[in-house]
Design an enzyme around this catalytic site. Structure first.
Site, PDB file in Angstrom:
ATOM      1  N   ASP A 143       0.830  -1.210   0.000  1.00 40.83           N
ATOM      2  CA  ASP A 143       0.000   0.000   0.000  1.00 40.83           C
ATOM      3  C   ASP A 143       0.861   1.256   0.000  1.00 40.83           C
ATOM      4  OD1 ASP A 143      -2.580  -0.579  -0.368  1.00 40.83           O
ATOM      5  OD2 ASP A 143      -3.215  -0.376   1.724  1.00 40.83           O
ATOM      6  N   ASP A 446     -10.260  -5.967  11.202  1.00 39.98           N
ATOM      7  CA  ASP A 446     -10.174  -7.371  11.602  1.00 39.98           C
ATOM      8  C   ASP A 446     -11.334  -7.742  12.525  1.00 39.98           C
ATOM      9  OD1 ASP A 446      -9.098  -5.635  13.457  1.00 39.98           O
ATOM     10  OD2 ASP A 446      -7.400  -6.898  13.994  1.00 39.98           O
TER      11      ASP A 446
END
Ligand code: UPG
Ligand code: MN
Length: 578
Positions: A143, A446
């Protein structure tokens, strides 16, 4: 197969013996908490001055919050279980050649905070798993869009051709090169040779990062040059086209003993300042699609770049749950705990989070399984496409979890499609992030994803072998700890105060006890309210001559309330009592 399994099981579980005691304790303690709250209400009603009213109200609110958080922790104590796997029995049930393929995702986001050599070490440790290499594909999501990370991976692909056979032939246990060379390894001439190779790769990679550019002397082929040409003038980490580079191709690339290498693919999804990127969840969804186009393995492992594999048998352990019968049809993922290396004895910032990563998941495992903690988790690809009973088809068949990829990963149509699905506008008007893939809407993607999968009807398994399967870095400076805690707190509260609040939406979807476990995390930041109150209020009360605790003589209530905060903290902080 049934009879083989009963004689040599792949996994077992047993309930912990302390469970009845835990339940009894919860009952008794609840009475004590109500007595304490009753006492606070009485004091509040008797308050005569503004100061005593303020102090009593604060105490009442703090203790209601503490009581609520305590009740959420009890859900972890209702049915804790311990599991064991028997990977040694695996090959009695399934042939090695029938092992399922695995796609391994490694996320990195910043070449300065997460040095490329760390990411390379993570990748090499998983490429070297004791698993058929033709069944392994490692995807690196960058990223940070950094040419240094790509360069590091080009180097890793070359070094891997020596490292993988070295580990295999010498039965090396720790297959992360950096950790291996830090350990007490045997000093043979072969080892010295491989260590020199590793050191020279490290120097090249670090020099490139230091100089801030990949100089021509380091580029060894036309293919590599072409890849670096994508870093043009206007290329920034927030604004750049997608870069997908196949660094190793299974079947074609072979190691120095002529065995196949696993696939190794570098992916940097397209970024544009005008489109939201959804942080790690966005990166993982891009990887899910790119990997679907290229390999589409039925099992997906997500790993953070600072977590290396510490056990070559981990994939075998996972297969203990995913092969053979009876195999739980709703089993969505298998979570390994986050364990850390380099912890000092004192762990001054308390970053090991033992309760969060090791104790509580044992309790959730006995209900319907632990929540997802972002790394060290093996998913069935199918979970990303709707509930177990309601398959949600993706936009086109190539993304479907049951699609079989027939073309080689370097084929032009495959690469073209992979670049398309890594585009920054690809997700517009699709279900990605809401009903499909990793869920958006929270900084803790998550927790949010794991929780929503449980709401959909998936469950999970906590796999906690004695030898840590993965080892990671912990934040070591106060600044890092504070920013991590702030990020987690904001992310968790985003879920707590959304329409998916575990106390309402969660309780309807999965029942009260399981929902309380998830609520414990979602409301975790509210600990700060009673803790701050308890830190400052007693002094204020003393200065103003207000009594906040009952006098010893005031009968039963007084005694219980005196000891209850003490009892609470002692029970809360002794992990062996779960
Ligand atoms: O835009 C982003 C931001 C982060 N990451 C990666 O996400 C991982 C975790 O990010 P980090 O900043 O290290 O967060 P931590 O607080 O240390 O990580 C914990 O908390 C995160 C959020 O809940 C989880 O994703 C992680 O797995 C969990 O270890 C790292 O590998 C990053 O490279 C990306 O890929 N893209
Ligand atoms: Mn991290």
């Amino acid at each position: 197969m049934e009879s083989t399994l009963s004689k040599s099981p792949l996994h077992t579980l047993r309930c912990m013996r302390r469970t009845p005691f835990n339940r009894l304790f919860a009952g008794v303690y609840t009475t004590a908490i109500f007595a304490l709250l009753y006492h606070h209400v009485l004091i509040l009603l008797q308050s005569t001055t503004l100061v005593s009213f303020f102090i009593s109200t604060s105490m009442l609110i703090s203790d209601i919050l503490l009581g609520f958080m305590w009740s959420t922790t009890q859900s972890f104590r209702m049915r804790p279980i311990l599991r064991q796997q028997f990977p040694e029995n695996l090959e009695k049930v399934i042939d090695r050649k029938d092992f399922p393929a695995m796609d391994i995702f490694i996320c990195t986001a910043d070449p300065y905070k997460e040095p490329p050599m760390t990411v390379v070490n993570t990748a090499l440790s998983v490429m070297a798993y004791d698993y058929p290499p033709e069944k392994l594909s490692v995807y690196v999501s960058d990223d940070g869009g950094s040419e240094f990370t790509l360069f590091a991976f080009m180097e890793a692909a070359k070094f891997g051709k020596h490292w993988l056979p070295y580990c295999r032939n010498n039965n090396i246990v720790v297959r992360c090169p950096d950790a291996y060379f830090r350990s007490n390894y045997p000093r043979s001439s072969e080892t010295q040779k491989i260590k020199m190779m590793y050191e020279s790769m490290k120097i090249r990679v670090e020099t490139v990062v230091e100089r801030g550019k990949v100089s021509d002397e380091y580029v060894s082929s036309e293919e590599e040059r072409e890849a670096f040409n994508k870093w043009t003038q206007g290329f920034t980490r927030q604004d750049h086209p997608s870069v997908i580079q196949v660094l190793l191709e299974m079947g074609k690339d072979r190691d120095n003993t002529d065995k196949s290498m696993p696939n190794l693919i570098y992916v940097s999804r397209q970024k544009s300042k005008a489109s939201p990127h959804h942080f790690k969840a966005g990166a993982l969804n891009a990887l899910l699609r790119v990997s679907a186009i290229m390999t589409n393995s039925p099992i997906v492992l997500t790993l953070d770049c600072d977590m290396y594999s510490n056990d070559t048998q981990t994939l075998h352990r996972v297969l203990c749950y995913l092969t053979g019968s009876p195999c739980r049809p709703n089993l969505g993922y298998i979570q390994f705990p986050q364990r850390f290396h380099g912890l000092n004895e004192a762990d001054i910032y308390a970053c090991e989070f033992k309760r969060l990563f090791q104790v509580n998941p044992v309790g959730m495992d006995g209900l319907s399984g632990p929540s997802y903690v972002g790394t060290g988790c093996f998913f069935r690809r199918r979970v990303f496409f709707g509930a177990p009973s309601a398959f949600l088809p993706p936009e086109f068949p190539e993304l479907s979890p049951d699609n079989v990829v027939e073309k080689p990963i370097k084929a032009q149509p495959i690469l073209a499609l992979a670049n398309r699905v890594a585009g920054c506008n690809y997700e517009n008007q699709t279900n990605w992030g809401s009903k499909m893939g990793f869920k958006y809407g929270s900084l803790v993607e998550d927790y949010n994803t794991g929780y929503r999968l449980h709401c959909e009807g998936w469950n999970s398994v906590f796999c906690h072998p004695d030898r840590p399967a993965f080892l990671g870095d912990i934040p070591i400076s106060l600044n890092d700890v504070l920013s991590q805690t702030k990020r987690w707190s904001v992310g968790l509260l985003e879920v707590a105060f959304s329409k998916y609040c575990p106390l309402t939406f969660g309780a309807r979807a999965m029942g009260n006890i399981r929902a309380l476990c998830f609520a414990h995390y979602a409301f975790w930041p509210i600990w700060s309210i009673p803790i701050s109150t308890y830190a400052f209020l007693p002094q204020l009360a003393l200065l103003n001559n207000v009594s906040i605790f009952p006098e010893v003589s005031s009968a039963l209530v007084g005694n219980i309330t005196h000891i209850s905060p003490i009892l609470y903290y002692s029970f809360h902080n002794v992990p062996s009592l779960y």
